[in-house]
Design a protein around this motif. Structure first.
Motif, PDB file in Angstrom:
ATOM      1  N   THR A   1      -7.143   7.657   8.031  1.00 53.84           N
ATOM      2  CA  THR A   1      -7.558   6.868   7.060  1.00 53.84           C
ATOM      3  C   THR A   1      -7.527   5.420   7.634  1.00 53.84           C
ATOM      4  O   THR A   1      -8.380   4.432   7.049  1.00 53.84           O
ATOM      5  CB  THR A   1      -7.299   6.701   5.816  1.00 53.84           C
ATOM      6  N   GLU A   2      -7.086   4.900   7.400  1.00 55.31           N
ATOM      7  CA  GLU A   2      -5.978   3.199   8.022  1.00 55.31           C
ATOM      8  C   GLU A   2      -6.665   3.218   9.045  1.00 55.31           C
ATOM      9  O   GLU A   2      -7.279   2.480   9.488  1.00 55.31           O
ATOM     10  CB  GLU A   2      -4.940   3.120   7.899  1.00 55.31           C
TER      11      GLU A   2
ATOM     12  N   THR B   1       1.160  -1.772  -0.215  1.00 57.79           N
ATOM     13  CA  THR B   1       0.109  -0.156   0.168  1.00 57.79           C
ATOM     14  C   THR B   1       0.813   1.261   0.582  1.00 57.79           C
ATOM     15  O   THR B   1       2.397   1.041   0.705  1.00 57.79           O
ATOM     16  CB  THR B   1      -1.052   0.430   1.004  1.00 57.79           C
TER      17      THR B   1
ATOM     18  N   TYR C   1      -5.959   1.257   1.596  1.00 52.79           N
ATOM     19  CA  TYR C   1      -6.716  -0.094   3.153  1.00 52.79           C
ATOM     20  C   TYR C   1      -5.954  -0.989   3.040  1.00 52.79           C
ATOM     21  O   TYR C   1      -6.000  -1.800   2.607  1.00 52.79           O
ATOM     22  CB  TYR C   1      -8.033  -0.041   2.082  1.00 52.79           C
TER      23      TYR C   1
ATOM     24  N   THR D   1      -3.223   0.806  11.651  1.00 51.63           N
ATOM     25  CA  THR D   1      -3.720   0.217  11.713  1.00 51.63           C
ATOM     26  C   THR D   1      -4.531  -1.023  13.504  1.00 51.63           C
ATOM     27  O   THR D   1      -5.316  -1.518  12.924  1.00 51.63           O
ATOM     28  CB  THR D   1      -3.980  -1.352  10.986  1.00 51.63           C
TER      29      THR D   1
ATOM     30  N   LEU E   1      -4.963  -2.225   6.015  1.00 50.77           N
ATOM     31  CA  LEU E   1      -6.000  -2.962   7.167  1.00 50.77           C
ATOM     32  C   LEU E   1      -5.924  -4.022   7.557  1.00 50.77           C
ATOM     33  O   LEU E   1      -6.099  -4.739   9.241  1.00 50.77           O
ATOM     34  CB  LEU E   1      -7.520  -3.281   6.313  1.00 50.77           C
TER      35      LEU E   1
ATOM     36  N   GLY F   1     -10.860   3.218   0.612  1.00 56.33           N
ATOM     37  CA  GLY F   1      -9.540   2.307   0.068  1.00 56.33           C
ATOM     38  C   GLY F   1      -9.360   3.423  -0.582  1.00 56.33           C
ATOM     39  O   GLY F   1      -7.918   3.319  -0.963  1.00 56.33           O
TER      40      GLY F   1
ATOM     41  N   ALA G   1     -10.901   2.900   8.745  1.00 51.82           N
ATOM     42  CA  ALA G   1     -10.761   1.916   8.358  1.00 51.82           C
ATOM     43  C   ALA G   1     -10.866   0.408   9.240  1.00 51.82           C
ATOM     44  O   ALA G   1     -11.484  -0.294   9.098  1.00 51.82           O
ATOM     45  CB  ALA G   1     -10.112   1.537   7.275  1.00 51.82           C
ATOM     46  N   THR G   2     -10.139   0.739   9.858  1.00 49.88           N
ATOM     47  CA  THR G   2      -9.709  -0.912  10.531  1.00 49.88           C
ATOM     48  C   THR G   2     -10.088  -0.431  11.766  1.00 49.88           C
ATOM     49  O   THR G   2     -11.202  -1.681  11.872  1.00 49.88           O
ATOM     50  CB  THR G   2      -7.991  -0.899  10.541  1.00 49.88           C
TER      51      THR G   2
ATOM     52  N   ILE H   1     -15.721  -1.525   3.457  1.00 52.37           N
ATOM     53  CA  ILE H   1     -14.441  -0.442   3.957  1.00 52.37           C
ATOM     54  C   ILE H   1     -13.934   0.082   2.052  1.00 52.37           C
ATOM     55  O   ILE H   1     -13.329   1.286   2.263  1.00 52.37           O
ATOM     56  CB  ILE H   1     -13.985  -1.212   4.701  1.00 52.37           C
ATOM     57  N   GLY H   2     -13.369  -1.372   1.601  1.00 55.36           N
ATOM     58  CA  GLY H   2     -12.815  -0.928   0.433  1.00 55.36           C
ATOM     59  C   GLY H   2     -14.019   0.022  -0.399  1.00 55.36           C
ATOM     60  O   GLY H   2     -12.983   0.737  -0.832  1.00 55.36           O
TER      61      GLY H   2
END
Length: 260
Positions: free
Chosen positions: A121-122, A107, A170, A209, A172, A165, A125-126, A160-161
């Motif tokens: 963002t990470e 990534t 992403y 994450t 994760l 993403g 999202a996680t 989520i993606g």
């Protein structure tokens, strides 16, 4: 017959999200009855901290998760090596060139955002992933039927993606980012695999994450969960002291996440 443009022969953003969601779901299905579906350090570590999952097992799982992702990346590279070399214009490989294929395996943040926004963002999202994982495995909530949790994971990863993403790709999952980096280093992609964007692999791939996973579990346990295997719930109910939160192991937690 007229040749199609090369971009028409490649995947779309949605097709990549669907494929990734399938991969996560099938991976969880494959090991759900053995490990409880632990394929992600950002899941395993919060479960050790919040739910009393065995640290001994957790450490072994994290090593296996990372090595498994490394092996998967190596297999993919060998299968598509010819196409990779054609796209890159031959050796040597690179990470930051315009035609680099490193992004197929690891990534990176898009150039227009700051590193802090990438980290956030990470994290978010996680956190969303862990919150949903716990919701789907909570028998006190509307848990999914036994053996069908990978279906729920498919929709969670797809959502989520698709929504979060595009900023970072992403991760994760720290293992899915670090394992391929090990392989790319051995395959000649150079030190930039580890140094680009200020050690992005560590701060986004691991710190963000895992912090997101911890946040997701804490929020679920604080507001929705009513199980005594959670020290957060026990503290809120006045049944435990914070000092004991990292010192116990729950037999229920060792059974995994209910993926089987």
């Amino acid at each position: 017959m007229e040749d199609k443009p090369s971009h028409a022969l490649s995947g779309t953003y949605l097709s990549c999200r669907l494929t990734w969601a399938c991969g996560v779901a099938l991976g969880a299905w494959a090991c759900g009855g053995i490990s409880g579906g632990h394929i992600n350090p950002a899941v395993t570590i919060p479960m050790c901290i919040f739910r009393g999952f065995s640290w001994r097992k957790g450490c072994k799982y994290i090593v296996a998760q990372t090595l498994g992702c490394a092996l998967g990346a190596f297999v993919v590279y060998m299968l598509y090596r010819d196409s990779i070399l054609v796209y890159e214009g031959g050796l040597p490989h690179a990470v930051l060139e315009s035609h680099s294929t490193a992004g197929l395996f690891i990534t990176r943040p898009i150039p227009i955002i700051s590193l802090m926004r990438a980290y956030m963002t990470e994290l978010i999202a996680t956190a969303a992933l862990l919150f949903l994982v716990l919701a789907m495995s909570d028998h006190g909530n509307w848990s999914v039927p036994r053996g069908t949790m990978p279906v729920g994971l498919f929709f969670a990863i797809l959502a989520i993606g698709s929504s979060l993403g595009s900023n970072t790709g992403y991760a994760l999952n720290p293992a899915r980012d670090t394992g391929p980096r090990i392989v790319l280093t051995l395959l000649g992609y150079g030190s930039e695999v580890w140094t680009h964007d200020g050690a992005y692999w560590f701060f986004a791939g691991w710190v963000s994450t895992i912090a997101g996973g911890l946040l997701g579990v804490f929020l679920y346990d604080a507001f929705l969960y009513e199980g005594e295997d959670s020290w957060v719930y026990n503290i809120l109910m006045g049944q435990a002291q914070p000092i004991s939160c990292l010192l116990y192991t729950s037999d229920a937690a060792d059974e995994g996440l209910g993926v089987d």
